[in-house]
Design an enzyme around this catalytic site. Structure first.
Site, PDB file in Angstrom:
ATOM      1  N   GLU A  25     -11.786   1.125  37.943  1.00 11.85           N
ATOM      2  CA  GLU A  25     -12.418   2.389  38.330  1.00 11.85           C
ATOM      3  C   GLU A  25     -13.722   2.114  39.073  1.00 11.85           C
ATOM      4  OE1 GLU A  25     -13.019   5.091  35.048  1.00 11.85           O
ATOM      5  OE2 GLU A  25     -13.776   6.681  36.354  1.00 11.85           O
ATOM      6  N   ASN A 172      -6.374  13.124  36.472  1.00 13.05           N
ATOM      7  CA  ASN A 172      -6.740  12.259  35.344  1.00 13.05           C
ATOM      8  C   ASN A 172      -7.519  13.079  34.324  1.00 13.05           C
ATOM      9  OD1 ASN A 172      -7.638   9.544  34.006  1.00 13.05           O
ATOM     10  ND2 ASN A 172      -9.561  10.633  34.392  1.00 13.05           N
ATOM     11  N   GLU A 173      -7.164  12.968  33.083  1.00 17.67           N
ATOM     12  CA  GLU A 173      -7.887  13.653  31.996  1.00 17.67           C
ATOM     13  C   GLU A 173      -8.262  15.080  32.392  1.00 17.67           C
ATOM     14  OE1 GLU A 173     -11.029  11.335  30.132  1.00 17.67           O
ATOM     15  OE2 GLU A 173      -9.583   9.840  29.486  1.00 17.67           O
ATOM     16  N   TYR A 240      -8.686   5.404  22.995  1.00 18.24           N
ATOM     17  CA  TYR A 240      -9.627   4.284  22.877  1.00 18.24           C
ATOM     18  C   TYR A 240      -9.906   3.996  21.404  1.00 18.24           C
ATOM     19  CZ  TYR A 240     -10.655   4.363  27.877  1.00 18.24           C
ATOM     20  OH  TYR A 240     -10.559   4.268  29.243  1.00 18.24           O
ATOM     21  N   GLU A 297      -4.833   4.365  29.706  1.00 22.00           N
ATOM     22  CA  GLU A 297      -6.187   3.926  29.327  1.00 22.00           C
ATOM     23  C   GLU A 297      -6.164   3.610  27.842  1.00 22.00           C
ATOM     24  OE1 GLU A 297      -9.605   6.183  30.640  1.00 22.00           O
ATOM     25  OE2 GLU A 297      -8.593   6.741  32.502  1.00 22.00           O
ATOM     26  N   GLN A 346     -11.253  -1.829  31.033  1.00 13.17           N
ATOM     27  CA  GLN A 346     -10.873  -1.910  32.436  1.00 13.17           C
ATOM     28  C   GLN A 346     -10.895  -3.374  32.862  1.00 13.17           C
ATOM     29  OE1 GLN A 346     -12.955   0.802  35.025  1.00 13.17           O
ATOM     30  NE2 GLN A 346     -12.748   2.534  33.637  1.00 13.17           N
TER      31      GLN A 346
HETATM   32  O1  AHR Z   1     -12.490   4.250  31.189  1.00  9.77           O
HETATM   33  C1  AHR Z   1     -13.646   5.022  31.141  1.00  9.77           C
HETATM   34  C2  AHR Z   1     -13.352   6.514  31.162  1.00  9.77           C
HETATM   35  O2  AHR Z   1     -12.689   6.869  29.995  1.00  9.77           O
HETATM   36  C3  AHR Z   1     -12.454   6.995  32.246  1.00  9.77           C
HETATM   37  O3  AHR Z   1     -13.116   7.256  33.434  1.00  9.77           O
HETATM   38  C4  AHR Z   1     -11.900   8.267  31.701  1.00  9.77           C
HETATM   39  O4  AHR Z   1     -10.621   8.568  32.194  1.00  9.77           O
HETATM   40  C5  AHR Z   1     -11.932   8.030  30.199  1.00  9.77           C
HETATM   41  O5  AHR Z   1     -12.521   9.085  29.535  1.00  9.77           O
END
Ligand code: AHR
Length: 488
Positions: A25, A172-173, A240, A297, A346
């Site tokens: 990103e 995205n999101e 995450y 992600e 990432q």
């Molecule tokens: O990876 C960091 C961020 O986490 C990304 O930009 C977003 O899609 C997610 O919230």
């Protein structure tokens, strides 16, 4: 002695190499400094792409790379990143640190990088703040080979042939940074935007709808009521690992307690339940399983390194990251009948990276080495296997994956315990265990990591602490380790 049984003739699912995918990103030092330093940099580079990072990614056989975000994607206007570099617009990266984005890395730089790496590009289109026309024109610019305004513009910018682009995300999101939408509203917009993203020539888009955040099962349910398999090949999922789910204090990436380590494992293992429940909902709407799941992600999210820009999400990477990477990959492999891709967040210098850079220096992280070990499962067939379960503080102490490919059996095993080595007896049905080659990633302490002064503190080593006896493989796996076996 723990028992691990493999039925090598009992194939369960094909493991797409894209499960071992990555994400890049415009965030912090991922693209700029991490991947791209510009043609005039004194750091060795080819067309601005730093050579050391390129070679490390090539060696990893990166199968797919997602770009340009993340949250950045829904602010990105692709036309700002094409044409003569000195003329490109300079903007503020509103999501990530408020720094200047000079757009020197754009569509040509990304698509050419993927071509050189031999990986699939996975482009995230801007649905949150871009127009339908803008998205449609981007697809035309990248993939149309004939005469048209966008194809002609691409040629004017130096690229005659179209690129091959398969994976295309429509936003995205969009439940969060991509527009704070309700699932019903997004689903309608998805249908509208995707309608104008055409397949040109023999290029066939694999369109990905924005799926849920972590445990938001309602989003999946509502989305799947609207999107249809003939125009949606997959939906995405983001989850995450944050210890204790505490986003205010995620904890230090290196300086953590044993208790925090086990909590991180527990939080990582929530992926299993999250994936399972979303897949169940998807099955209700799509019983033939024509729509896949992409975890585009995932990874550990800790506090940023002290003294670094909080908007840059730069964190160190220890054996804890190696172990949780292996646990997650085992989950994805075990669901590889439905999970068609996953992208760790990432690739360089951001969150759970496989590579860290500082100026001219670069180091591969423990997570890099796990991806290296797991390369052997790429495009293999997962075979039935089971292992005595051992858990501590709700976290599994042993995790594994087994696959066959080209007449070889591959086995990866993780011992997550901080205190106990494990003796494991591996029995294999329908496959003669004659010759074994093994590698291991381990360190005396789980907090061990690589620095720029000591880039090889944690690295792969040949592993010999096993024997073949009576057709079985007997392994002594040290505490806190990830090992990989190729059996012939
Ligand atoms: O990876 C960091 C961020 O986490 C990304 O930009 C977003 O899609 C997610 O919230």
């Amino acid at each position: 002695m723990k028992q691990l049984f493999i039925d090598a003739g009992n194939k369960q699912s094909h493991i797409s190499k894209n499960i071992f995918g990555h994400f890049s990103e415009h965030l912090g030092r991922c693209i700029y400094e991490g991947i791209y330093v510009g043609e005039n940099s004194k750091i060795p580079n080819k067309n601005g792409i730093r050579t050391d990072v390129f070679e490390a990614l090539k060696a990893l056989e990166v199968p797919v790379l997602r770009w340009p975000g993340g949250c950045f994607a829904d602010t990105y206007h692709w036309m700002d990143g094409i044409g003569e570099k000195s003329q490109r617009k300079k903007l503020v990266n509103v999501h990530w640190g408020g720094v200047t984005e000079d757009n020197s890395f754009g569509t040509h730089e990304f698509m050419n990088l993927c071509e050189e790496l031999g990986c699939e590009p996975y482009v995230a289109g801007n649905l949150g703040s871009g127009t339908v026309q803008e998205m449609a024109q981007w697809v035309e610019y990248m993939t149309f080979g004939g005469i048209s305004p966008m194809a002609d513009l691409r040629r004017k910018n130096g690229r005659e042939k179209p690129w091959k682009l398969k994976y295309f995300g429509i936003g995205n999101e969009n439940w969060g940074c991509g527009g704070n939408m309700r699932p019903q509203y997004y689903a309608d917009l998805y249908n509208q935007y995707q309608s104008f993203c055409r397949d040109y020539g023999d290029n066939q888009l694999f369109k990905v709808a924005c799926g849920p955040n972590a445990m938001d099962y309602n989003w999946t349910d509502e989305l799947l009521k609207t999107v249809r398999p003939w125009h949606t090949k997959a939906i995405s999922l983001h989850y995450y690992t944050v210890p204790y789910g505490n986003w205010e204090h995620k904890g230090d990436a290196v300086d953590f307690t044993d208790e925090e380590y086990y909590e991180t494992l527990r939080a990582a293992m929530q992926m299993e339940e999250i994936v399972t429940r979303h897949l169940e909902i998807m099955s209700r709407h799509d019983p033939k399983h024509e729509i896949g799941l992409i975890v585009d992600e995932w990874g550990n999210w800790f506090d940023v390194e002290k003294g670094t820009n909080p908007g840059f999400l730069y964190q160190q990477n220890t054996m804890r990251d190696a172990v949780t990477a292996a646990l997650n990959l085992d989950i994805f492999i075990s669901h590889s009948d439905r999970i068609v891709m996953a992208n760790i967040a990432q690739v360089v210098n951001v969150l759970q990276s496989v590579i860290l850079t500082e100026g001219e220096r670069m180091t591969k992280t423990p997570t890099y080495h796990v991806f290296d070990l797991y390369r052997r499962h790429m495009e293999g067939d997962r075979v039935y296997s089971t292992c005595d379960s051992v858990s501590y503080e709700n976290a599994p102490m042993l995790s594994h994956s087994a696959s066959v490919k080209d007449g070889k059996l591959s086995l990866t095993v993780t011992n997550a315990s901080l205190t106990d080595a494990q003796e494991i007896e591996v029995s294999v049905k329908d496959f003669a265990v004659n010759k074994v080659k093994a590698e291991i990633l381990t360190a005396p302490d789980v907090r061990e990591h690589n620095t720029f002064d000591s880039p090889e503190t944690v690295k792969l080593a040949d592993f010999t602490d096993y024997e073949i006896s009576g057709g079985k493989l007997k392994i002594k796996l040290p505490k806190c380790s990830v090992a990989a076996f190729t059996i012939e």
